[in-house]
Design a protein around this motif. Structure first.
Motif: not given
Length: 111
Positions: A54, A58, A65, A71
């Protein structure tokens, strides 16, 4: 990282705990694999790996987010899913300048 990106490719907002459970099911992980702890004993290896995936996705802009512990796939992430690379790993992410900046940032000094 690819399984995480594909799992959220429908554009819905996911809670991290839900997508982690979904990935565990999709990857057909055993209870032993899911219970394996990091040496620190504070977190499972699987949850840690999903968390890092993640973070990387990201930082590159493939995931957003919108709220804490949630997410959603970004437009750039949808394009990567459409391109269907064999796998998404650090080497793949090096094509994104934001990842290169993230990966080359100096470590903060210990507290």
């Amino acid at each position: 990282m690819k399984p995480l990106l594909v799992a959220v490719s429908d554009g819905k907002i996911y809670k991290m705990k839900d997508v982690t459970a979904l990935l565990a099911e999709q990857l057909n992980l055993s209870s032993e694999e899911l219970a394996e702890m990091l040496p620190s004993g504070r977190q499972t290896v699987f949850k840690n790996r999903v968390g890092w995936a993640k973070t990387y996705l990201k930082k590159v802009g493939l995931l957003d987010s919108p709220a804490r512990a949630t997410i959603v796939i970004a437009n750039a992430g949808k394009q990567v899913v459409a391109d269907n690379p064999e796998k998404i790993e650090s080497k793949y992410l090096e094509q994104f300048p934001s990842f290169v900046d993230f990966a080359s940032a100096p470590e903060p000094p210990p507290r």
